[in-house]
Scaffold this motif. Sequence first.
Motif, PDB file in Angstrom:
ATOM      1  N   TYR A   1      -4.707   7.777  -5.872  1.00  0.00           N
ATOM      2  CA  TYR A   1      -5.439   7.335  -4.686  1.00  0.00           C
ATOM      3  C   TYR A   1      -4.633   6.249  -3.986  1.00  0.00           C
ATOM      4  CZ  TYR A   1      -9.244   5.979  -1.656  1.00  0.00           C
ATOM      5  OH  TYR A   1     -10.017   5.719  -0.547  1.00  0.00           O
ATOM      6  N   TYR A   2      -4.308   6.490  -2.722  1.00  0.00           N
ATOM      7  CA  TYR A   2      -3.512   5.542  -1.960  1.00  0.00           C
ATOM      8  C   TYR A   2      -4.429   4.756  -1.029  1.00  0.00           C
ATOM      9  CZ  TYR A   2      -0.355   3.655   1.515  1.00  0.00           C
ATOM     10  OH  TYR A   2       0.299   2.808   2.355  1.00  0.00           O
ATOM     11  N   ILE A   3      -4.282   3.451  -1.019  1.00  0.00           N
ATOM     12  CA  ILE A   3      -5.056   2.595  -0.120  1.00  0.00           C
ATOM     13  C   ILE A   3      -4.109   2.060   0.936  1.00  0.00           C
ATOM     14  CG2 ILE A   3      -6.522   0.562   0.079  1.00  0.00           C
ATOM     15  CD1 ILE A   3      -6.988   0.804  -2.959  1.00  0.00           C
ATOM     16  N   ASP A   4      -4.414   2.368   2.166  1.00  0.00           N
ATOM     17  CA  ASP A   4      -3.617   1.878   3.281  1.00  0.00           C
ATOM     18  C   ASP A   4      -3.888   0.386   3.473  1.00  0.00           C
ATOM     19  OD1 ASP A   4      -1.970   2.452   5.789  1.00  0.00           O
ATOM     20  OD2 ASP A   4      -3.794   1.524   6.608  1.00  0.00           O
ATOM     21  N   GLU A   5      -2.842  -0.415   3.536  1.00  0.00           N
ATOM     22  CA  GLU A   5      -2.999  -1.865   3.657  1.00  0.00           C
ATOM     23  C   GLU A   5      -3.768  -2.251   4.917  1.00  0.00           C
ATOM     24  OE1 GLU A   5      -0.367  -5.981   3.800  1.00  0.00           O
ATOM     25  OE2 GLU A   5       0.648  -4.080   3.441  1.00  0.00           O
ATOM     26  N   GLN A   6      -3.428  -1.654   6.051  1.00  0.00           N
ATOM     27  CA  GLN A   6      -4.115  -2.005   7.297  1.00  0.00           C
ATOM     28  C   GLN A   6      -5.591  -1.614   7.256  1.00  0.00           C
ATOM     29  OE1 GLN A   6      -2.942  -4.010   9.692  1.00  0.00           O
ATOM     30  NE2 GLN A   6      -1.251  -4.186   8.264  1.00  0.00           N
ATOM     31  N   ASP A   7      -5.896  -0.469   6.641  1.00  0.00           N
ATOM     32  CA  ASP A   7      -7.291  -0.051   6.489  1.00  0.00           C
ATOM     33  C   ASP A   7      -8.043  -1.042   5.613  1.00  0.00           C
ATOM     34  OD1 ASP A   7      -9.538   1.896   6.671  1.00  0.00           O
ATOM     35  OD2 ASP A   7      -9.157   2.084   4.509  1.00  0.00           O
ATOM     36  N   PHE A   8      -7.403  -1.491   4.533  1.00  0.00           N
ATOM     37  CA  PHE A   8      -8.022  -2.462   3.634  1.00  0.00           C
ATOM     38  C   PHE A   8      -8.290  -3.778   4.361  1.00  0.00           C
ATOM     39  CE2 PHE A   8      -7.417  -5.979   0.545  1.00  0.00           C
ATOM     40  CZ  PHE A   8      -8.565  -5.780  -0.197  1.00  0.00           C
TER      41      PHE A   8
ATOM     42  N   LEU B   1      -5.377 -14.461   1.488  1.00  0.00           N
ATOM     43  CA  LEU B   1      -5.240 -14.355   0.038  1.00  0.00           C
ATOM     44  C   LEU B   1      -5.259 -12.892  -0.393  1.00  0.00           C
ATOM     45  CD1 LEU B   1      -5.301 -15.696  -2.858  1.00  0.00           C
ATOM     46  CD2 LEU B   1      -7.771 -15.368  -2.704  1.00  0.00           C
ATOM     47  N   CYS B   2      -6.202 -12.131   0.139  1.00  0.00           N
ATOM     48  CA  CYS B   2      -6.310 -10.713  -0.217  1.00  0.00           C
ATOM     49  C   CYS B   2      -5.070  -9.932   0.194  1.00  0.00           C
ATOM     50  CB  CYS B   2      -7.555 -10.089   0.413  1.00  0.00           C
ATOM     51  SG  CYS B   2      -9.084 -10.512  -0.434  1.00  0.00           S
ATOM     52  N   LYS B   3      -4.498 -10.245   1.349  1.00  0.00           N
ATOM     53  CA  LYS B   3      -3.274  -9.569   1.789  1.00  0.00           C
ATOM     54  C   LYS B   3      -2.156  -9.753   0.772  1.00  0.00           C
ATOM     55  CE  LYS B   3      -3.595  -9.924   6.828  1.00  0.00           C
ATOM     56  NZ  LYS B   3      -2.986 -10.570   8.013  1.00  0.00           N
ATOM     57  N   VAL B   4      -1.941 -10.995   0.367  1.00  0.00           N
ATOM     58  CA  VAL B   4      -0.867 -11.306  -0.568  1.00  0.00           C
ATOM     59  C   VAL B   4      -1.110 -10.610  -1.904  1.00  0.00           C
ATOM     60  CG1 VAL B   4       0.194 -13.174  -1.899  1.00  0.00           C
ATOM     61  CG2 VAL B   4      -0.307 -13.505   0.528  1.00  0.00           C
ATOM     62  N   ARG B   5      -2.323 -10.716  -2.424  1.00  0.00           N
ATOM     63  CA  ARG B   5      -2.645 -10.109  -3.720  1.00  0.00           C
ATOM     64  C   ARG B   5      -2.577  -8.581  -3.647  1.00  0.00           C
ATOM     65  NH1 ARG B   5      -1.085 -14.420  -5.499  1.00  0.00           N
ATOM     66  NH2 ARG B   5      -2.524 -15.991  -6.261  1.00  0.00           N
ATOM     67  N   PHE B   6      -3.021  -8.008  -2.532  1.00  0.00           N
ATOM     68  CA  PHE B   6      -2.982  -6.558  -2.341  1.00  0.00           C
ATOM     69  C   PHE B   6      -1.555  -6.044  -2.451  1.00  0.00           C
ATOM     70  CE2 PHE B   6      -2.598  -2.758   0.245  1.00  0.00           C
ATOM     71  CZ  PHE B   6      -3.702  -2.004  -0.132  1.00  0.00           C
TER      72      PHE B   6
ATOM     73  N   TYR C   1      -6.846 -12.447  -8.177  1.00  0.00           N
ATOM     74  CA  TYR C   1      -6.608 -11.000  -8.255  1.00  0.00           C
ATOM     75  C   TYR C   1      -7.923 -10.258  -8.484  1.00  0.00           C
ATOM     76  CZ  TYR C   1      -1.610 -11.895  -8.433  1.00  0.00           C
ATOM     77  OH  TYR C   1      -0.335 -12.277  -8.115  1.00  0.00           O
ATOM     78  N   PHE C   2      -8.763 -10.822  -9.329  1.00  0.00           N
ATOM     79  CA  PHE C   2     -10.085 -10.254  -9.590  1.00  0.00           C
ATOM     80  C   PHE C   2     -10.861 -10.131  -8.272  1.00  0.00           C
ATOM     81  CE2 PHE C   2     -14.575 -10.688 -10.619  1.00  0.00           C
ATOM     82  CZ  PHE C   2     -14.736  -9.780 -11.659  1.00  0.00           C
ATOM     83  N   PHE C   3     -10.837 -11.190  -7.473  1.00  0.00           N
ATOM     84  CA  PHE C   3     -11.503 -11.243  -6.176  1.00  0.00           C
ATOM     85  C   PHE C   3     -11.001 -10.108  -5.273  1.00  0.00           C
ATOM     86  CE2 PHE C   3     -11.251 -12.963  -1.782  1.00  0.00           C
ATOM     87  CZ  PHE C   3     -12.583 -13.254  -1.545  1.00  0.00           C
ATOM     88  N   THR C   4      -9.689  -9.956  -5.197  1.00  0.00           N
ATOM     89  CA  THR C   4      -9.093  -8.917  -4.354  1.00  0.00           C
ATOM     90  C   THR C   4      -9.427  -7.527  -4.870  1.00  0.00           C
ATOM     91  OG1 THR C   4      -7.298 -10.402  -3.731  1.00  0.00           O
ATOM     92  CG2 THR C   4      -6.929  -8.042  -3.388  1.00  0.00           C
ATOM     93  N   LEU C   5      -9.353  -7.338  -6.170  1.00  0.00           N
ATOM     94  CA  LEU C   5      -9.646  -6.022  -6.749  1.00  0.00           C
ATOM     95  C   LEU C   5     -11.103  -5.610  -6.535  1.00  0.00           C
ATOM     96  CD1 LEU C   5      -7.429  -6.375  -9.863  1.00  0.00           C
ATOM     97  CD2 LEU C   5      -7.339  -4.432  -8.275  1.00  0.00           C
ATOM     98  N   ARG C   6     -11.988  -6.573  -6.510  1.00  0.00           N
ATOM     99  CA  ARG C   6     -13.393  -6.265  -6.215  1.00  0.00           C
ATOM    100  C   ARG C   6     -13.512  -5.656  -4.813  1.00  0.00           C
ATOM    101  NH1 ARG C   6     -16.648 -11.228  -6.924  1.00  0.00           N
ATOM    102  NH2 ARG C   6     -15.717 -11.774  -4.937  1.00  0.00           N
ATOM    103  N   TYR C   7     -12.776  -6.191  -3.859  1.00  0.00           N
ATOM    104  CA  TYR C   7     -12.811  -5.656  -2.497  1.00  0.00           C
ATOM    105  C   TYR C   7     -12.056  -4.342  -2.377  1.00  0.00           C
ATOM    106  CZ  TYR C   7     -15.272  -9.775  -1.037  1.00  0.00           C
ATOM    107  OH  TYR C   7     -16.228 -10.747  -0.904  1.00  0.00           O
ATOM    108  N   ILE C   8     -11.016  -4.170  -3.180  1.00  0.00           N
ATOM    109  CA  ILE C   8     -10.332  -2.869  -3.206  1.00  0.00           C
ATOM    110  C   ILE C   8     -11.304  -1.802  -3.698  1.00  0.00           C
ATOM    111  CG2 ILE C   8      -8.532  -1.530  -4.371  1.00  0.00           C
ATOM    112  CD1 ILE C   8      -6.766  -4.077  -4.281  1.00  0.00           C
ATOM    113  N   GLN C   9     -12.064  -2.116  -4.759  1.00  0.00           N
ATOM    114  CA  GLN C   9     -13.067  -1.181  -5.276  1.00  0.00           C
ATOM    115  C   GLN C   9     -14.106  -0.851  -4.193  1.00  0.00           C
ATOM    116  OE1 GLN C   9     -13.753   0.136  -8.825  1.00  0.00           O
ATOM    117  NE2 GLN C   9     -14.693   1.469  -7.350  1.00  0.00           N
ATOM    118  N   ASP C  10     -14.590  -1.863  -3.491  1.00  0.00           N
ATOM    119  CA  ASP C  10     -15.566  -1.638  -2.416  1.00  0.00           C
ATOM    120  C   ASP C  10     -14.982  -0.747  -1.327  1.00  0.00           C
ATOM    121  OD1 ASP C  10     -17.311  -3.284  -3.779  1.00  0.00           O
ATOM    122  OD2 ASP C  10     -17.085  -4.994  -2.402  1.00  0.00           O
ATOM    123  N   ASN C  11     -13.714  -0.980  -0.998  1.00  0.00           N
ATOM    124  CA  ASN C  11     -13.051  -0.171   0.018  1.00  0.00           C
ATOM    125  C   ASN C  11     -12.936   1.283  -0.422  1.00  0.00           C
ATOM    126  OD1 ASN C  11     -10.027   0.853   0.941  1.00  0.00           O
ATOM    127  ND2 ASN C  11     -11.170  -0.130   2.590  1.00  0.00           N
ATOM    128  N   ILE C  12     -12.564   1.494  -1.666  1.00  0.00           N
ATOM    129  CA  ILE C  12     -12.434   2.856  -2.198  1.00  0.00           C
ATOM    130  C   ILE C  12     -13.774   3.577  -2.142  1.00  0.00           C
ATOM    131  CG2 ILE C  12     -12.061   4.163  -4.332  1.00  0.00           C
ATOM    132  CD1 ILE C  12      -9.841   2.123  -5.015  1.00  0.00           C
TER     133      ILE C  12
END
Length: 123
Positions: free
Chosen positions: A2-9, A26-31, A70-81
Amino acid sequence: MYYIDEQDFIRFIIIKKGLADNSVSLCKVRFVIINKWLKENNKELNKDSLEEFFYSLKQRGLNNNTLNTYFFTLRYIQDNIKARGSSNNFFETVTAFTKVKPTIIILTPDEIERIINMKTTAD
């Protein structure tokens, strides 16, 4: 994979999650770091790779407060997915790390008295 587009995120966390500018930065850097690690290690984002990722960060000596970014960012990655229709639930078994609190150094009564009685240049 599964690919997550950075701009979409980024758009997702700004518009759908309403994150403040500092949180978005912060999320950009961690992403970018997360994606780079996944690519370099030829991993998909799943429960096992997430555990490996956090282990690698811990091996580098990062403290729990940093790991929580990183935990914070991954939570939002999960929400985005999930918002994009995938059922990849890589994040369900991960919990935040215990925060590290610096030791508070309290002044003794003698030290407080010396500070109060200090002569200043204006005296």
